[in-house]
Design an enzyme around this catalytic site. Structure first.
Site, short mmCIF file in Angstrom:
data_model
loop_
_atom_site.label_atom_id
_atom_site.label_comp_id
_atom_site.label_asym_id
_atom_site.label_seq_id
_atom_site.Cartn_x
_atom_site.Cartn_y
_atom_site.Cartn_z
N GLY A 38 -45.52 40.53 18.72
CA GLY A 38 -45.83 41.93 18.52
C GLY A 38 -46.42 42.20 17.14
O GLY A 38 -47.46 42.87 17.01
N ASN A 60 -47.86 40.09 15.11
CA ASN A 60 -49.16 39.44 15.01
C ASN A 60 -50.25 40.27 15.67
O ASN A 60 -51.35 40.46 15.13
CB ASN A 60 -49.13 38.06 15.67
CG ASN A 60 -48.27 37.07 14.92
OD1 ASN A 60 -47.90 37.29 13.77
ND2 ASN A 60 -47.93 35.98 15.58
N ASP A 69 -55.42 25.08 13.11
CA ASP A 69 -54.10 25.64 13.40
C ASP A 69 -54.27 26.71 14.49
O ASP A 69 -54.88 27.75 14.25
CB ASP A 69 -53.49 26.25 12.14
CG ASP A 69 -52.05 26.72 12.33
OD1 ASP A 69 -51.57 26.70 13.47
OD2 ASP A 69 -51.42 27.09 11.32
N ASP A 90 -52.36 35.64 19.97
CA ASP A 90 -52.04 37.00 19.54
C ASP A 90 -53.26 37.69 18.95
O ASP A 90 -53.45 38.90 19.11
CB ASP A 90 -50.91 36.98 18.51
CG ASP A 90 -49.62 36.42 19.09
OD1 ASP A 90 -49.41 36.57 20.30
OD2 ASP A 90 -48.84 35.83 18.32
#
Length: 327
Positions: A44, A46, A263, A269
């Protein structure tokens, strides 16, 4: 929809503890990694940061603990101009934690201790609807009962808009975007009553549909199947391969963008936050999914979660995709 879309996120906030490892651990194995890095996260939180960086007016609803991590999580959102007035600090409860090993190719595993996120309930659902909102994003690291209640209230708001369509305020109908990550139990019942937009990755699509989903072609087929499960529009992301969309206006597949990924934590998100912002601003589904895919790709080029989420100029510079989307 307004030029600046109003996005409310009902979801989780966690402190992420990430460790770079030479390879992801197998069951029973011990893997030595670098020093742990602490950073604000949670799906959330993010998604709220991703949307805010891309130009949305963002409000966060959820729970953190009344602890140091809770304070740091709120400070991180405040620094991104996210409205945290609907975030409740829960006494005697620890803030959520996420443990994340990341390998040299940017792949990761995530283990979450929900903490205060488990206390999200009716109060937070009410708070999510207290202010005008164009797109409500619901992330699934909160109790299923809260998700069900929010979906129900979103449908009521949509029906009320339809009944008052000739009103004088000119406001558009609320769009509800559900990100089923992770997939809760009894997901069929959750979706059966309907949801405007459903966003899942391959693993989550497989959990909903009951069969494997791997690659962009499978994602395309799965997106179509999810319409029968109760989604008016469905998006299935397939990592670096891209994303697939299905809806009443047809199907679209968007190939991934070639970037040097280091990464992948937070890329999903970023996709959700970018998608919410794009559709809230009136972009077509195809344009919105393409722009969200570009934003997610850029997020993989840097380490970290919220720290890696892009601003508009970075998306255009690395992928050539304009932000905001042109249509």
């Amino acid at each position: 929809m307004p030029a600046t879309p109003r996005v409310t996120v009902l979801g989780s906030m966690n402190m992420d503890i990430s460790v770079s490892v030479p390879e992801l651990p197998r069951p029973g194995a011990t893997v030595l990694g670098s020093a742990a890095r602490f950073a604000p996260g949670g799906k959330g939180g993010n998604q709220a940061v991703a949307a805010a960086r891309l130009g949305a007016e963002v409000r966060m609803a959820g729970c953190v603990g009344a602890d140091d991590f809770g304070v740091r999580l709120l400070e991180a959102l405040d620094s991104e101009s996210v409205d945290t007035s609907a975030v409740r600090q829960v006494p005697g409860t620890a803030s959520g934690l996420a443990l994340i090993p990341v390998d040299p190719f940017g792949e990761n595993m995530v283990t979450v201790a929900a903490g205060a996120n488990e206390t999200v309930g009716d109060e937070e659902v009410r708070s999510a609807f207290e202010h005008p909102v164009d797109v409500l994003v619901i992330s699934a690291e909160i109790p299923a009962l809260a998700i069900t209640a929010a979906l129900s209230q979103a449908r009521e708001a949509h029906h009320a808009h339809e009944a008052q369509r000739a009103g004088q305020d000119g406001a558009g109908a609320l769009i509800c975007l559900l990100n089923l990550a992770p997939v809760p139990s009894r997901v069929g019942d959750l979706l059966a009553a309907g949801v405007d937009w459903l966003v899942v990755n391959e693993i989550e699509a497989a959990a909903v549909l009951g069969h494997p989903v791997s690659g962009l072609a499978d994602a395309d087929a799965a997106a179509g199947e999810l319409l029968s499960a109760g989604a008016a529009r469905a998006v299935v992301t397939a990592g670096a391969a891209g994303a697939a969309y299905a809806g009443p206006d047809g199907t679209v597949t968007v190939s991934g963008f070639p970037v040097r990924a280091v990464d992948s934590v937070g890329a999903g998100d970023t996709f959700v936050g970018a998608l919410a912002t794009a559709i809230g601003a009136g972009a077509t589904p195809e344009s919105a999914v393409r722009a969200a895919s570009a934003a997610a790709a850029v997020a993989t080029t840097r380490r970290g979660t919220q720290a890696a989420m892009p601003h508009p100029a970075e998306i255009t510079a690395l992928t050539g995709v304009p932000w905001p989307p042109t249509s």
